[in-house]
Structure formats: C-alpha cells, structure tokens
Design an enzyme around this catalytic site. Sequence first.
Site, PDB file in Angstrom:
ATOM      1  N   GLU B  52     -73.644  64.210 -56.829  1.00 31.00           N
ATOM      2  CA  GLU B  52     -74.282  65.454 -57.279  1.00 31.00           C
ATOM      3  C   GLU B  52     -75.238  65.219 -58.438  1.00 31.00           C
ATOM      4  O   GLU B  52     -76.207  65.960 -58.606  1.00 31.00           O
ATOM      5  CB  GLU B  52     -73.231  66.493 -57.667  1.00 31.00           C
ATOM      6  CG  GLU B  52     -72.421  67.043 -56.495  1.00 31.00           C
ATOM      7  CD  GLU B  52     -71.213  66.192 -56.138  1.00 31.00           C
ATOM      8  OE1 GLU B  52     -71.072  65.079 -56.691  1.00 31.00           O
ATOM      9  OE2 GLU B  52     -70.409  66.642 -55.296  1.00 31.00           O
ATOM     10  N   PHE B 114     -57.313  74.776 -56.437  1.00 28.66           N
ATOM     11  CA  PHE B 114     -57.931  73.511 -56.053  1.00 28.66           C
ATOM     12  C   PHE B 114     -59.451  73.542 -56.258  1.00 28.66           C
ATOM     13  O   PHE B 114     -60.122  74.465 -55.798  1.00 28.66           O
ATOM     14  CB  PHE B 114     -57.600  73.200 -54.587  1.00 28.66           C
ATOM     15  CG  PHE B 114     -58.215  71.915 -54.110  1.00 28.66           C
ATOM     16  CD1 PHE B 114     -57.823  70.697 -54.663  1.00 28.66           C
ATOM     17  CD2 PHE B 114     -59.188  71.911 -53.136  1.00 28.66           C
ATOM     18  CE1 PHE B 114     -58.387  69.506 -54.245  1.00 28.66           C
ATOM     19  CE2 PHE B 114     -59.775  70.721 -52.710  1.00 28.66           C
ATOM     20  CZ  PHE B 114     -59.367  69.515 -53.264  1.00 28.66           C
ATOM     21  N   GLN B 115     -59.959  72.538 -56.894  1.00 31.45           N
ATOM     22  CA  GLN B 115     -61.393  72.384 -57.174  1.00 31.45           C
ATOM     23  C   GLN B 115     -61.997  73.611 -57.881  1.00 31.45           C
ATOM     24  O   GLN B 115     -63.152  73.935 -57.679  1.00 31.45           O
ATOM     25  CB  GLN B 115     -62.173  72.064 -55.891  1.00 31.45           C
ATOM     26  CG  GLN B 115     -61.852  70.671 -55.364  1.00 31.45           C
ATOM     27  CD  GLN B 115     -62.817  70.172 -54.312  1.00 31.45           C
ATOM     28  OE1 GLN B 115     -63.411  70.951 -53.581  1.00 31.45           O
ATOM     29  NE2 GLN B 115     -62.973  68.858 -54.218  1.00 31.45           N
ATOM     30  N   LYS B 164     -66.561  81.498 -52.823  1.00 33.37           N
ATOM     31  CA  LYS B 164     -66.578  81.375 -51.368  1.00 33.37           C
ATOM     32  C   LYS B 164     -66.473  82.732 -50.676  1.00 33.37           C
ATOM     33  O   LYS B 164     -67.117  82.964 -49.651  1.00 33.37           O
ATOM     34  CB  LYS B 164     -65.409  80.476 -50.955  1.00 33.37           C
ATOM     35  CG  LYS B 164     -65.477  80.016 -49.528  1.00 33.37           C
ATOM     36  CD  LYS B 164     -64.355  79.040 -49.230  1.00 33.37           C
ATOM     37  CE  LYS B 164     -64.441  78.563 -47.781  1.00 33.37           C
ATOM     38  NZ  LYS B 164     -63.366  77.635 -47.464  1.00 33.37           N
ATOM     39  N   MET B 471     -82.164  47.825 -74.726  1.00 30.80           N
ATOM     40  CA  MET B 471     -82.524  48.548 -75.946  1.00 30.80           C
ATOM     41  C   MET B 471     -81.400  48.458 -76.979  1.00 30.80           C
ATOM     42  O   MET B 471     -81.654  48.302 -78.173  1.00 30.80           O
ATOM     43  CB  MET B 471     -82.858  50.012 -75.622  1.00 30.80           C
ATOM     44  CG  MET B 471     -83.458  50.777 -76.782  1.00 30.80           C
ATOM     45  SD  MET B 471     -84.969  50.017 -77.412  1.00 30.80           S
ATOM     46  CE  MET B 471     -86.230  50.942 -76.546  1.00 30.80           C
TER      47      MET B 471
END
Lengths: 168, 571
Positions: B52, B114-115, B164, B471
């Site tokens: 993502e 969940f999630q 959802k 760096m």
Amino acid sequence: MDDSQKKHNISLYVENKPGVTIRIALVFARRGYNLESFVGSPAQDPRYSRINIEATGDSKTLHLMLEQLNRLVDVIHAREYTDEDVIQKELALIKVRCDNESRTEILQISSAFKCRNVDISDTTMTFQVTGRSTKIDAVRKMLDKFGVLEVVRTGKVLIARGEEETSW
Amino acid sequence: MNKKQCTAAAKLIEILKNQGVECIFGLPGGSAIPIFDALAQSDMKLVLTRHEQGATHMADGYARSSGKVGVALVTSGPGATNTLTGIMTAMMDSVPLVVLCGQQLTTNLGLDTFQEADVSGMSYPIVKHSFLVKDPEELPSIINQAFHIAGTGRPGPVIVDLPKDVTSAYIDEDTSGEFSLPGYSIRKEGDPKAIKEAADMISSAEKPILLIGHGAVISGASREVKAIVEKMQIPVCNTLLGKGCFPESHDLNLGMPGMHGTAYANMALCESDLIISVGSRWDDRIAGSPSDFLPQAKKIHIDIDPVEINKTVKVDCAIIGDAKSVLDSLYGYLEKGNTQRWVKLIRRLKREYPLKYKKEGKLRAQHVIEEMSRLTKGEAIVTTDVGQHQMWAAQFFKTEHSRHFLSSGGAGTMGFGFPAAIGAQLANPGKTVVAVVGDGGFQMTLPELSTAVNEKLPIKILLINNNYLGMVRQWQHMFYDNRLSGVDLVGNPDFIKLASAYGCKGFRVKRSADVRKVLNAALEYNDGPCIIDAEVEKYDNVFPMVPSGAGLDKMLLSMPRKKLEKPKGGT
C-alpha cells in the site's frame, strides 16, 4: 509578565462534527502548548459549535496556531480575544469543609461574592460561583483556610458585546 | 429492489470518473471488496500494487507529474496504516491525493474487530482533511468534497474511510453529490496593496534574487516567472521541488541553494539585498537557522497558505495568493531597475565556483547522473529517492520544465522514487521516465518491480549503488570521527539477477568509459522497466555542504582538514 506564560483566550466557530475537537487539540499539542480549559457546545445554529479555549504560551506561537486553526476545514473562524472588551464568564462549584464554628464566617464570605449555596451537610458546604475567572480565584483563596475539598470549574466562555458576532 | 438504485460503491466509481480519474492504485482486502467488486464492473483502470505504501507513492508521482489528483484504494487496518508514510510524504510536499480506505462495519468500529483501526484518528496530523462515511447517502457528497479539498488551494492528501456496510448499501442512483464547505476558502488573488509594495521593493532593489518553490510549480507559474526574470533581469534559484519551473539551462538560473546547493546560489543569496520567495516555505534545508537567515536581505513571501507567512523566516512583505495570479498582477507594477552589475557578479560566481567532481579513478555517481541528464536533454521526468544520489540528481540533472523533477522534499521518504516513477510514467506514457534511486531506498519499495513489469512501463531505474546508506555515512564521516554505524549495506542482492527474477531488464556499469554506452542502451530499451546498476565510488561525499543549522556563509566546498563540530541543526 514573561510572554511564554501569557494566558490567551480563543473563541472558535466550528462545524458540529466528530473529530473536530481532536483536530483543534492537535494544533496545540504539536507545539507543546498547554490547554487550561476547553469548552464546547452547539451554537444557535445546531450545525455549528462554539468552542472557547484558554491556553498558556507565547504570543508568536499562538499567532501561528490561530492560522493553523483557521486552516482546518471544519473551523469556520478562530479568533483571539485576549485583552479585548468582551463578556467573559466562568462557573465553579466549590466544596469546602465546615463545622458549627466556621459555618457563619463561610456564609458571610460566600454572600459577599454572591455565591449560591447548592449543598450543605454536617461537615461540608458547596457553593456555585459565577463571574470572571479572577473572581472565582478570589473566592477560592478566601475559602482556602477552611479547607477546600474540591473545585470544579467550567472554563471560561465569552461572547462579543452589542451587535458584533463572536469569533467572526 | 428499486430500479433506480445502485450500491454506494458503484456510485463511488461513477463519481471518480466524473472527477476525471483515469486510474486507481491499490491493493484489496476484506473491507474493500465491495469497492473492488464495483471496479470489476466498470472500465476504470486499476493498477494493482504489491504494497500500500507503493500505491500512495504511485498516486503521488501521478499527481506531481500531471497536476491531477492521485487516487489510492486500500483496505482497512494494516492496508490503511501502510499508506501513512505515503500520505505524510504528500502532505509535506502539498500533493493532491485522495486515499480511499476500506473499513470494518460501522457497528464494529472501536470494538477491536478484525483489521479494524481508527484510520481517521491516526491520520489527523498528516492529512489536509479526513472523512469517515457513516451514511451511504452522504458518500457522493463526501467524495466530491475530498477531491475539492485535495486539489484546490494548497493541495494535500485527503483520507476517506469507507465502512463495508456503507459501500455495500444501496442508494438512489441520483443521490446528490452537492456540498458546502463554509470553513474552507481559498484566496487566489493577492492583496493589491501588498503587490504594489512588493513591486516597489523589487523595482528599487540592486541585488534581487528569486527563490522558486513547489508552489510556483503547482500553480503553473512558469510563464509568469520567466516574464519577470526577463523584464527585470533577476537571477533565479529554485528549491528542490521548484526545479524546472524556470529552465535550469537559463543564463540567470543558479540551480538549488541550501545545504547541498550550488556554491554560486548560496553565494548569491549571501550577497543579495532582496529575496523574493514564490511558493517556497523557507525550509530549513535552505534557511539553516531561520531566525538569522540572511539578515542583510529584505524578503518578500508569496504563498497561498497564510500559515507559511512568518512561520520560520520573518518577512518584510507578504502576499497571500496563488503564485501565477500574484506574479501576473505583480508584472504590471514592475519598473525596470538596474541589475547589470549584479548579473555580472552572478555570471562570475557561476564561472568561478562550478559544481565539480573527480573524473579520474572509480566511477562517480555524479558522472552517471550528469550523462543521463545530457542524453535526455531536459525532456525526461526524473524521480529520486532520498539521500546522496538525490542531492547529486538535484545538482546534475538539469531540469527544464515544471513537473519534471519529482522528489520527496519535506518528508525525505526513502522508497519514494521508484513507485513515484510508476505513477509518473502512467500519467505520461510518451515520456522518458528516469528513477534515480540509491541501493538503500530502492530496497524499501522494490516489490513494485512486479507492478512496473505487469504494466510494461519503460522506466529507467538508475540505481546509484555504493553499498552504503551514503548520506548517513557522510555525516558519520564528517561529524562523528568516521565511526560508521548501521550504514554498511552488506548483503545487498545482485541487482541484475534480481531484475531478471522479476522479468525485468538489467544493465550494469562499473567503468566511467562505459557510462554513455550503457545509458544509451537503457534509453533504447522500451519493452518494460530496466535497472541500470551503477556501481559507484563508495566513499564519495556530497559537496558543497552547509552544516545543518548553520548560515549559508558557512558552506564547505570540500572536506576540510580540521575536525568539524557536530552540526547544530536537527538533521
């Protein structure tokens, strides 16, 4: 007074939506600015809310934060009212220890400050006091010697005088 | 079912199309299935990413290179939290993104289901705005608001959390998408009084200099900048994100000033009597210590965001408005001054203090980048990662057009360059896109090689490989007695074999003599992405360098003999 210890009064007109409070609080938290009080309630038009904030910190940072508050999509207006001629009020409930000997004196003090006695028991009295925050500080100080058990303050609310609309 | 109804998810896709969205970058998951189901029934292009974070950087590269709003679509919980780095990156650089996140059922919010994660809550400090849609009827209006907020004014990322049950619900097909945002207003035109004041300051300045930032790029002010430069004969420097707004090949262009800027830009700023910032925010990479930034020069600040005015550097004149519109009005008030002597000095500084690097010995990163710049003639879109190669790209990749140099400036997000190139190539199919990346940053998002191969995108991944987090190694070398800690990338893969595992073309270059040949071969290969593994000198440092927190007059042109103090600035 040290500018970093200056108290600021800010009034906001915001959308009455979830999350608005957090977004506003985060602006202050990110700069390490302490909020002394935070009062919010629906405005005349219930789609909006009015929020009054009292915060301690330096003026330059506050100026930046006001811009950052105004940048928030849910904030219609944010404006500082420190040192301005507006109506400012606060309400406090003060619970003080008392016995038969001290009761009369406590009542005299409370009446001098136009406090309302809202609860009384054998060992305590509770007063409601309204007015400027400095007045509430003064009452509290006078009652200290009797033993103040609890103080609950609403935080300062303000409204503009006359035709002027608050936080516009 | 009523005939005139559709799912909120289908309506969502319809609104995206109405908003001009051509493709969505995303990765599905349980809570986002209704949206992906609606996608499957539409002709909207989905670019399936491998992570993502990649999706957000792709949407970001798409947005930066095209000026349109980039769209990412992910699922709830970890899907959404994986986008936070990309969102913060877009926020810091004012990039318009709409990030659509699936979410658990509204009845499950806050119950550790969940999630489920409080994505709006987590995102507050790093978004321009965020929405949680609780009522399916409100979805059309909210999506339109998200696009309006992301793309107008000072652009930025907007998150929309989509439970959802909301996306699955049926709503009337003609549900209104109208909205009002009383708390959101944009000042496009500057205050005429301030513009007049600025014009007087510029007309009477003897040693003025323009500092062009991302705001000028975003507002499309190239033409207006050029008109003023040519009328007034004012030299120009550009921030990292302002590269290309004014052509870097122009006689009066000084390139980038600041920590790793050109010596002549820094010297010119130190000599100037007026700095006109157009859409730059006096970032600490340029200002060093903002409270005492070039006190000899007066400062004019043109910015669309009032928050930026006097935020760090105190300015003498501020104009709040869109750069293009403000410069256009400003032009009319300007009276030609006399900057002849100033321009002469600028030319001398450019001649006497050019950017340079060692041409003998091992292959140098600067050489590879400079050659790529030469071969692509300022027509390529360049993306970078973050670190030494980024600064060398800023110095040696000469940029001629706006939206042709895409780099994570404010956030400094490693792993940005390659996925951003995917987005840029999709938005600009006919252009050469070069991702200049380091071996450190590239490994943070390299699974997106699958995405680039699947889409057959002819991106040139120019991998500046020094086997170090260069760096940080440079800082440890310069300021920490060369105690190297956590910077040796031992165990790097063989990038050519890696390329081949992904079905991607690989080139390797180790010798200076081969650079042109290899780069030409890579530029001619257009069947898909290719990696050019440039094995460069390991111990090279980026110069000039102004130690963090110091004034521009403390610039180092090379490694000094005497021991350096630790820098005062943050990073």
